[in-house]
Motif scaffolding. Sequence first.
Motif, PDB file in Angstrom:
ATOM      1  N   ARG A 279      38.722 -12.449  28.863  1.00  0.00           N
ATOM      2  CA  ARG A 279      38.281 -12.255  27.482  1.00  0.00           C
ATOM      3  C   ARG A 279      37.223 -11.160  27.395  1.00  0.00           C
ATOM      4  NH1 ARG A 279      38.524 -18.703  25.750  1.00  0.00           N
ATOM      5  NH2 ARG A 279      40.676 -18.610  24.966  1.00  0.00           N
ATOM      6  N   LYS A 280      36.376 -11.037  28.412  1.00  0.00           N
ATOM      7  CA  LYS A 280      35.405  -9.933  28.444  1.00  0.00           C
ATOM      8  C   LYS A 280      36.131  -8.587  28.462  1.00  0.00           C
ATOM      9  CE  LYS A 280      31.520 -12.136  30.881  1.00  0.00           C
ATOM     10  NZ  LYS A 280      30.811 -12.192  32.180  1.00  0.00           N
ATOM     11  N   LEU A 281      37.254  -8.569  29.164  1.00  0.00           N
ATOM     12  CA  LEU A 281      38.039  -7.345  29.272  1.00  0.00           C
ATOM     13  C   LEU A 281      38.914  -7.098  28.042  1.00  0.00           C
ATOM     14  CD1 LEU A 281      39.211  -7.735  32.990  1.00  0.00           C
ATOM     15  CD2 LEU A 281      37.659  -5.981  32.140  1.00  0.00           C
ATOM     16  N   SER A 282      38.980  -8.097  27.159  1.00  0.00           N
ATOM     17  CA  SER A 282      39.855  -8.039  25.979  1.00  0.00           C
ATOM     18  C   SER A 282      41.302  -7.777  26.398  1.00  0.00           C
ATOM     19  CB  SER A 282      39.390  -6.948  25.006  1.00  0.00           C
ATOM     20  OG  SER A 282      38.079  -7.217  24.551  1.00  0.00           O
ATOM     21  N   ASP A 283      41.706  -8.419  27.499  1.00  0.00           N
ATOM     22  CA  ASP A 283      43.053  -8.250  28.044  1.00  0.00           C
ATOM     23  C   ASP A 283      43.860  -9.507  27.728  1.00  0.00           C
ATOM     24  OD1 ASP A 283      45.355  -8.195  29.711  1.00  0.00           O
ATOM     25  OD2 ASP A 283      44.350  -6.788  31.063  1.00  0.00           O
ATOM     26  N   GLN A 284      44.704  -9.426  26.709  1.00  0.00           N
ATOM     27  CA  GLN A 284      45.445 -10.606  26.267  1.00  0.00           C
ATOM     28  C   GLN A 284      46.467 -11.070  27.303  1.00  0.00           C
ATOM     29  OE1 GLN A 284      46.725  -9.344  22.196  1.00  0.00           O
ATOM     30  NE2 GLN A 284      45.581 -11.155  21.563  1.00  0.00           N
ATOM     31  N   ARG A 285      47.001 -10.133  28.078  1.00  0.00           N
ATOM     32  CA  ARG A 285      47.965 -10.537  29.112  1.00  0.00           C
ATOM     33  C   ARG A 285      47.285 -11.397  30.163  1.00  0.00           C
ATOM     34  NH1 ARG A 285      52.748 -11.403  28.610  1.00  0.00           N
ATOM     35  NH2 ARG A 285      53.115  -9.371  27.652  1.00  0.00           N
ATOM     36  N   ALA A 318      50.339 -15.506  22.918  1.00  0.00           N
ATOM     37  CA  ALA A 318      51.705 -14.987  23.091  1.00  0.00           C
ATOM     38  C   ALA A 318      52.244 -14.425  21.782  1.00  0.00           C
ATOM     39  CB  ALA A 318      52.618 -16.090  23.609  1.00  0.00           C
ATOM     40  N   ARG A 319      51.959 -15.114  20.689  1.00  0.00           N
ATOM     41  CA  ARG A 319      52.425 -14.638  19.381  1.00  0.00           C
ATOM     42  C   ARG A 319      51.645 -13.412  18.924  1.00  0.00           C
ATOM     43  NH1 ARG A 319      53.235 -20.720  16.788  1.00  0.00           N
ATOM     44  NH2 ARG A 319      55.414 -20.953  17.470  1.00  0.00           N
ATOM     45  N   SER A 320      50.414 -13.296  19.388  1.00  0.00           N
ATOM     46  CA  SER A 320      49.591 -12.148  19.018  1.00  0.00           C
ATOM     47  C   SER A 320      50.021 -10.895  19.766  1.00  0.00           C
ATOM     48  CB  SER A 320      48.115 -12.451  19.318  1.00  0.00           C
ATOM     49  OG  SER A 320      47.307 -11.332  19.101  1.00  0.00           O
ATOM     50  N   ILE A 321      50.534 -11.048  20.998  1.00  0.00           N
ATOM     51  CA  ILE A 321      50.832  -9.856  21.826  1.00  0.00           C
ATOM     52  C   ILE A 321      51.854  -8.909  21.195  1.00  0.00           C
ATOM     53  CG2 ILE A 321      51.795  -9.136  24.072  1.00  0.00           C
ATOM     54  CD1 ILE A 321      50.257 -11.422  25.379  1.00  0.00           C
ATOM     55  N   PRO A 322      53.058  -9.316  20.723  1.00  0.00           N
ATOM     56  CA  PRO A 322      53.766 -10.578  20.899  1.00  0.00           C
ATOM     57  C   PRO A 322      54.644 -10.549  22.159  1.00  0.00           C
ATOM     58  CG  PRO A 322      54.951  -9.191  19.357  1.00  0.00           C
ATOM     59  CD  PRO A 322      53.770  -8.378  19.832  1.00  0.00           C
ATOM     60  N   ASP A 323      54.966 -11.758  22.679  1.00  0.00           N
ATOM     61  CA  ASP A 323      55.797 -11.886  23.864  1.00  0.00           C
ATOM     62  C   ASP A 323      56.640 -13.143  23.703  1.00  0.00           C
ATOM     63  OD1 ASP A 323      56.852 -12.472  26.414  1.00  0.00           O
ATOM     64  OD2 ASP A 323      55.227 -11.389  27.407  1.00  0.00           O
ATOM     65  N   SER A 324      57.900 -12.967  23.364  1.00  0.00           N
ATOM     66  CA  SER A 324      58.770 -14.117  23.082  1.00  0.00           C
ATOM     67  C   SER A 324      59.021 -14.963  24.322  1.00  0.00           C
ATOM     68  CB  SER A 324      60.101 -13.647  22.494  1.00  0.00           C
ATOM     69  OG  SER A 324      60.759 -12.771  23.387  1.00  0.00           O
ATOM     70  N   ARG A 325      59.061 -14.327  25.500  1.00  0.00           N
ATOM     71  CA  ARG A 325      59.289 -15.090  26.734  1.00  0.00           C
ATOM     72  C   ARG A 325      58.142 -16.068  26.972  1.00  0.00           C
ATOM     73  NH1 ARG A 325      57.295 -14.871  31.679  1.00  0.00           N
ATOM     74  NH2 ARG A 325      56.079 -13.020  31.125  1.00  0.00           N
ATOM     75  N   ALA A 330      55.337 -21.441  26.503  1.00  0.00           N
ATOM     76  CA  ALA A 330      54.249 -22.239  25.934  1.00  0.00           C
ATOM     77  C   ALA A 330      54.798 -23.389  25.090  1.00  0.00           C
ATOM     78  CB  ALA A 330      53.335 -21.345  25.098  1.00  0.00           C
ATOM     79  N   LEU A 331      55.822 -23.118  24.306  1.00  0.00           N
ATOM     80  CA  LEU A 331      56.430 -24.178  23.492  1.00  0.00           C
ATOM     81  C   LEU A 331      57.061 -25.257  24.374  1.00  0.00           C
ATOM     82  CD1 LEU A 331      58.060 -22.031  20.673  1.00  0.00           C
ATOM     83  CD2 LEU A 331      56.272 -23.758  20.351  1.00  0.00           C
ATOM     84  N   ASN A 332      57.689 -24.852  25.458  1.00  0.00           N
ATOM     85  CA  ASN A 332      58.277 -25.825  26.380  1.00  0.00           C
ATOM     86  C   ASN A 332      57.198 -26.673  27.035  1.00  0.00           C
ATOM     87  OD1 ASN A 332      60.621 -26.841  27.971  1.00  0.00           O
ATOM     88  ND2 ASN A 332      59.505 -25.922  29.673  1.00  0.00           N
ATOM     89  N   GLN A 353      60.353 -25.601  16.794  1.00  0.00           N
ATOM     90  CA  GLN A 353      59.911 -24.208  16.870  1.00  0.00           C
ATOM     91  C   GLN A 353      60.663 -23.456  17.978  1.00  0.00           C
ATOM     92  OE1 GLN A 353      55.617 -23.454  16.840  1.00  0.00           O
ATOM     93  NE2 GLN A 353      55.294 -25.446  15.859  1.00  0.00           N
ATOM     94  N   GLY A 354      60.916 -24.160  19.089  1.00  0.00           N
ATOM     95  CA  GLY A 354      61.689 -23.558  20.169  1.00  0.00           C
ATOM     96  C   GLY A 354      63.116 -23.261  19.750  1.00  0.00           C
ATOM     97  N   LEU A 355      63.725 -24.196  19.013  1.00  0.00           N
ATOM     98  CA  LEU A 355      65.089 -23.983  18.516  1.00  0.00           C
ATOM     99  C   LEU A 355      65.138 -22.808  17.547  1.00  0.00           C
ATOM    100  CD1 LEU A 355      66.306 -27.657  17.916  1.00  0.00           C
ATOM    101  CD2 LEU A 355      67.013 -26.106  19.749  1.00  0.00           C
ATOM    102  N   ALA A 356      64.114 -22.703  16.706  1.00  0.00           N
ATOM    103  CA  ALA A 356      64.064 -21.617  15.727  1.00  0.00           C
ATOM    104  C   ALA A 356      64.004 -20.263  16.420  1.00  0.00           C
ATOM    105  CB  ALA A 356      62.852 -21.802  14.817  1.00  0.00           C
ATOM    106  N   MET A 357      63.328 -20.210  17.575  1.00  0.00           N
ATOM    107  CA  MET A 357      63.248 -18.950  18.319  1.00  0.00           C
ATOM    108  C   MET A 357      64.623 -18.511  18.808  1.00  0.00           C
ATOM    109  SD  MET A 357      59.817 -18.876  20.622  1.00  0.00           S
ATOM    110  CE  MET A 357      60.186 -17.172  21.031  1.00  0.00           C
ATOM    111  N   ARG A 358      65.459 -19.478  19.165  1.00  0.00           N
ATOM    112  CA  ARG A 358      66.809 -19.137  19.656  1.00  0.00           C
ATOM    113  C   ARG A 358      67.648 -18.500  18.554  1.00  0.00           C
ATOM    114  NH1 ARG A 358      68.291 -24.828  22.684  1.00  0.00           N
ATOM    115  NH2 ARG A 358      66.374 -24.977  23.933  1.00  0.00           N
TER     116      ARG A 358
END
Length: 360
Positions: A279-285, A318-325, A330-332, A353-358
């Motif tokens: 978080r100090k690095l502001s690195d979301q990954r 993940a949603r902010s990045i965004p990264d669907s994988r 996370a949902l699982n 929510q997981g089904l909706a992503m599919r």
Amino acid sequence: MNNWLLYCDVKPKIRLVRGTYETLVPFRDNSNQDKPLEQISTPPVRAADQLVAQGVDQQKAGNLEVAVELFKNALRIYIEQQNQRKVGKVLRYLGLTLYALGDFSQSIEYATRSLTVAREINDLRLEGQMLDLLGNSHRHLGDNMRAIERGQQSLTIMRHIQDQAGEVAALNNLGLAYKAMGDLPSAIAYQQESLSIAQINNDVQSTEQILKNIGNAFYAMGDYPQAIEYYQQRLAIARDWGEHRLETQILRNLSNACYALGDYTQAIEHGRARLETARKLSDQRLEEQALGCLGVAYDALGDYTQAIQYYEQRLQVARSIPDSRVEKQALNSLTIACYALGDYTKVMEYHQQGLAMRDR
């Protein structure tokens, strides 16, 4: 353990600009062999020298392909001028830079040419350096026996000319070759000898890399307490340097080792420090990886409420990045943790929510 490996045992990409990922291959030229020649250099040779200097600058900046072209241009001039000493030197730079690019076959080609020149002009230091580079390249191509043979030849020369930096590199890289063969005790023995010399010479940069390699070897052996000991020493160096990104990598290694040892509380402590630094690095990954690891560690403790909190934060990132994988992961995780907690309303919510992503 499977969930932990999925979220936490993230392999970093090889970075070979500042040294290497595991290998000790200094790009700097630690000899003064060219200084007498520079006083009588012809204009074409001086032009080639400038190309080499530009190439080194580009290599340091990470522009490796540009560096290769500059070195090749210099090489053509040195060959035309029949300046064998400088031919050998620029061939060395080409071999090192191609190694950094991961083109190990080409690295072998140029290192072999440099080795031939080194033997013709009786330059033992260059010969030892090229034997070491050849060993490293052969290791990456899976030819571990040849890697060890070349490494031993390099070590013999470096000891003969009393080049301790070269000896440190050869010992460390021999350790990597033995590790690649699966001979972890031999790998550790060589690298501990390398570490001892580096520490005596106050070579902190080499010490940091060797500590990592020894820690990784003990980790691969399943000796997690010893791995933790070496990772802790490496962490102290990273913090002394103020290298926060390196710190997150080491904290990940420490979390992995503590988790493998079953010390989930300590894994969580390192995971929290890793999250704070990310978080100090502001690195979301880095942040989402740390959050996932913390969730898994709390899961292992049976503290599903805390696990859910970290999984929910990971979902937001993940949603902010965004990264669907990562969002699906996370949902699982949330679905499983909420089921374990008996919160079936939330189970259905995250499942939907997981089904909706599919269907996207």
